[in-house]
Design a protein around this motif. Sequence first.
Motif, PDB file in Angstrom:
ATOM      1  N   SER A   1      -0.969   8.355  -5.062  1.00  0.00           N
ATOM      2  CA  SER A   1      -0.880   9.584  -4.269  1.00  0.00           C
ATOM      3  C   SER A   1      -0.720  10.753  -5.234  1.00  0.00           C
ATOM      4  O   SER A   1      -0.056  10.654  -6.278  1.00  0.00           O
TER       5      SER A   1
ATOM      6  N   CYS B   1      -1.408   1.397   4.811  1.00  0.00           N
ATOM      7  CA  CYS B   1      -1.443   2.847   5.073  1.00  0.00           C
ATOM      8  C   CYS B   1      -0.964   3.140   6.498  1.00  0.00           C
ATOM      9  O   CYS B   1      -1.608   2.728   7.466  1.00  0.00           O
ATOM     10  N   PRO B   2       0.148   3.856   6.637  1.00  0.00           N
ATOM     11  CA  PRO B   2       0.677   4.107   7.989  1.00  0.00           C
ATOM     12  C   PRO B   2      -0.176   5.079   8.799  1.00  0.00           C
ATOM     13  O   PRO B   2      -0.076   5.131  10.027  1.00  0.00           O
ATOM     14  N   LYS B   3      -1.016   5.853   8.133  1.00  0.00           N
ATOM     15  CA  LYS B   3      -1.830   6.861   8.830  1.00  0.00           C
ATOM     16  C   LYS B   3      -3.253   6.367   9.115  1.00  0.00           C
ATOM     17  O   LYS B   3      -4.083   7.125   9.608  1.00  0.00           O
TER      18      LYS B   3
ATOM     19  N   ALA C   1      -5.561   6.042   7.092  1.00  0.00           N
ATOM     20  CA  ALA C   1      -6.413   7.030   6.416  1.00  0.00           C
ATOM     21  C   ALA C   1      -7.408   6.384   5.454  1.00  0.00           C
ATOM     22  O   ALA C   1      -8.211   7.078   4.848  1.00  0.00           O
ATOM     23  N   ILE C   2      -7.322   5.049   5.317  1.00  0.00           N
ATOM     24  CA  ILE C   2      -8.181   4.382   4.328  1.00  0.00           C
ATOM     25  C   ILE C   2      -9.198   3.500   5.032  1.00  0.00           C
ATOM     26  O   ILE C   2      -8.843   2.671   5.875  1.00  0.00           O
TER      27      ILE C   2
ATOM     28  N   CYS D   1      -4.631  11.605   5.550  1.00  0.00           N
ATOM     29  CA  CYS D   1      -3.632  11.235   4.527  1.00  0.00           C
ATOM     30  C   CYS D   1      -2.573  12.340   4.376  1.00  0.00           C
ATOM     31  O   CYS D   1      -2.902  13.522   4.316  1.00  0.00           O
ATOM     32  N   ASP D   2      -1.294  11.905   4.308  1.00  0.00           N
ATOM     33  CA  ASP D   2      -0.226  12.890   4.081  1.00  0.00           C
ATOM     34  C   ASP D   2       0.419  12.723   2.701  1.00  0.00           C
ATOM     35  O   ASP D   2       1.482  13.292   2.442  1.00  0.00           O
ATOM     36  N   GLY D   3      -0.194  11.860   1.858  1.00  0.00           N
ATOM     37  CA  GLY D   3       0.327  11.688   0.496  1.00  0.00           C
ATOM     38  C   GLY D   3       1.617  10.917   0.419  1.00  0.00           C
ATOM     39  O   GLY D   3       2.372  11.060  -0.560  1.00  0.00           O
ATOM     40  N   CYS D   4       1.879  10.043   1.403  1.00  0.00           N
ATOM     41  CA  CYS D   4       3.167   9.330   1.430  1.00  0.00           C
ATOM     42  C   CYS D   4       3.355   8.386   0.236  1.00  0.00           C
ATOM     43  O   CYS D   4       4.473   8.043  -0.130  1.00  0.00           O
ATOM     44  N   GLY D   5       2.257   7.890  -0.340  1.00  0.00           N
ATOM     45  CA  GLY D   5       2.357   7.055  -1.537  1.00  0.00           C
ATOM     46  C   GLY D   5       2.495   5.567  -1.289  1.00  0.00           C
ATOM     47  O   GLY D   5       2.603   4.780  -2.233  1.00  0.00           O
ATOM     48  N   GLU D   6       2.486   5.143  -0.007  1.00  0.00           N
ATOM     49  CA  GLU D   6       2.608   3.708   0.295  1.00  0.00           C
ATOM     50  C   GLU D   6       1.518   2.892  -0.393  1.00  0.00           C
ATOM     51  O   GLU D   6       1.761   1.813  -0.930  1.00  0.00           O
ATOM     52  N   CYS D   7       0.299   3.416  -0.383  1.00  0.00           N
ATOM     53  CA  CYS D   7      -0.836   2.680  -0.968  1.00  0.00           C
ATOM     54  C   CYS D   7      -0.612   2.476  -2.466  1.00  0.00           C
ATOM     55  O   CYS D   7      -0.816   1.379  -2.987  1.00  0.00           O
TER      56      CYS D   7
ATOM     57  N   ALA E   1      -4.379  10.950  -1.610  1.00  0.00           N
ATOM     58  CA  ALA E   1      -4.377   9.801  -2.536  1.00  0.00           C
ATOM     59  C   ALA E   1      -5.707   9.771  -3.286  1.00  0.00           C
ATOM     60  O   ALA E   1      -6.759  10.040  -2.714  1.00  0.00           O
TER      61      ALA E   1
ATOM     62  N   VAL F   1     -10.476   7.385   0.961  1.00  0.00           N
ATOM     63  CA  VAL F   1      -9.361   8.034   1.660  1.00  0.00           C
ATOM     64  C   VAL F   1      -9.870   9.229   2.473  1.00  0.00           C
ATOM     65  O   VAL F   1     -10.609  10.078   1.964  1.00  0.00           O
TER      66      VAL F   1
HETATM   67  S1  SF4 Z   1      -0.755   5.197   2.304  1.00  0.00           S
HETATM   68 FE1  SF4 Z   1      -2.296   6.315   3.467  1.00  0.00          FE
HETATM   69  S2  SF4 Z   1      -1.301   8.188   4.063  1.00  0.00           S
HETATM   70 FE2  SF4 Z   1      -0.063   7.341   2.439  1.00  0.00          FE
HETATM   71  S3  SF4 Z   1      -0.877   8.280   0.531  1.00  0.00           S
HETATM   72 FE3  SF4 Z   1      -1.976   6.367   0.845  1.00  0.00          FE
HETATM   73  S4  SF4 Z   1      -3.800   6.923   1.959  1.00  0.00           S
HETATM   74 FE4  SF4 Z   1      -2.394   8.619   2.164  1.00  0.00          FE
END
Ligand code: SF4
Length: 282
Positions: A84, A106-108, A110-111, A67-73, A89, A62
Amino acid sequence: MILAIASGKGGTGKTTLAVNLARVFGSSVQLLDCDVEEPNAHLFLKGTPAGTETVSIPVPLVDEALCDGCGECGRFCEYHAIVSFGATALVFPEMCHGCGGCAKVCPKKAIREVDNRIGVIQTVRAENITLIQGRLDVGVAMSPPLIRAVKDRLQKGAAAILDAPPGTSCPVIATLRGADFVVLVTEPTPFGLHDLKLAVDMVRELRIPFGVVVNREGIGDDRVRVYCGTEGIPILLELPDDRRIAEAYSRGDLIVEALPEYAALFERLREAVLERAGGAIP
Ligand code: SF4
Ligand code: SF4
């Protein structure tokens, strides 16, 4: 033809059966040791090493800046291998199955994925047998990805015997999927019968034809025989409780070579398996 040797519990003689059957199987056969936590088929085959490959799976890394910690992952990952935590995350690589799903959701963006070594695959040539064995690294908890990597080495169209891990959990399922026939090895004891029933439920669920081999016949009672008769399950071979077999085992010798009078039994087992592979499910 892909034949798998399995048993509901360890110590029933599954590997003994696999290596001896492989030796009498015909001109050439692949023997895949899928018991990757404790591979031991090589102990019975005096062969020549023919290569070692490292196996890795892709695990997420990550980028905290994105990453904004949205928690989707974390919501996507059914193995709880990424969660997250505050504004970022956290990844638990030892629980990751390397499916790549978290990176996709991951919408950003970031992974990204990085290789994480899980074990090795070793090849040994021993007369008519090509042994391909997986060996999980110490501390790695998940064997199915390595088992799948071992099975990826199956030569299309060639005869193969898969030595499955003991039990009825995910690593066994990963081994048995795609097999044409399963031999369930058991012992004629109450514990043996209990674990055999679990194994029978498993292969019926997988819809693979199967039969039973009773090892150490003579040590217990006839409940396994009665159960198989009632359920219409063929008993393909009964190996007697012969002290000389145990001695050959402890020396790392093949039964069919140390005690040639047993070779005919294993040849009959091979014929019984070939006849039934792809047939009806008992
Ligand atoms: S989905 Fe992406 S942006 Fe959201 S918490 Fe996970 S790594 Fe971070
Ligand atoms: S790659 Fe798959 S198993 Fe691994 S953390 Fe991501 S979603 Fe979970």
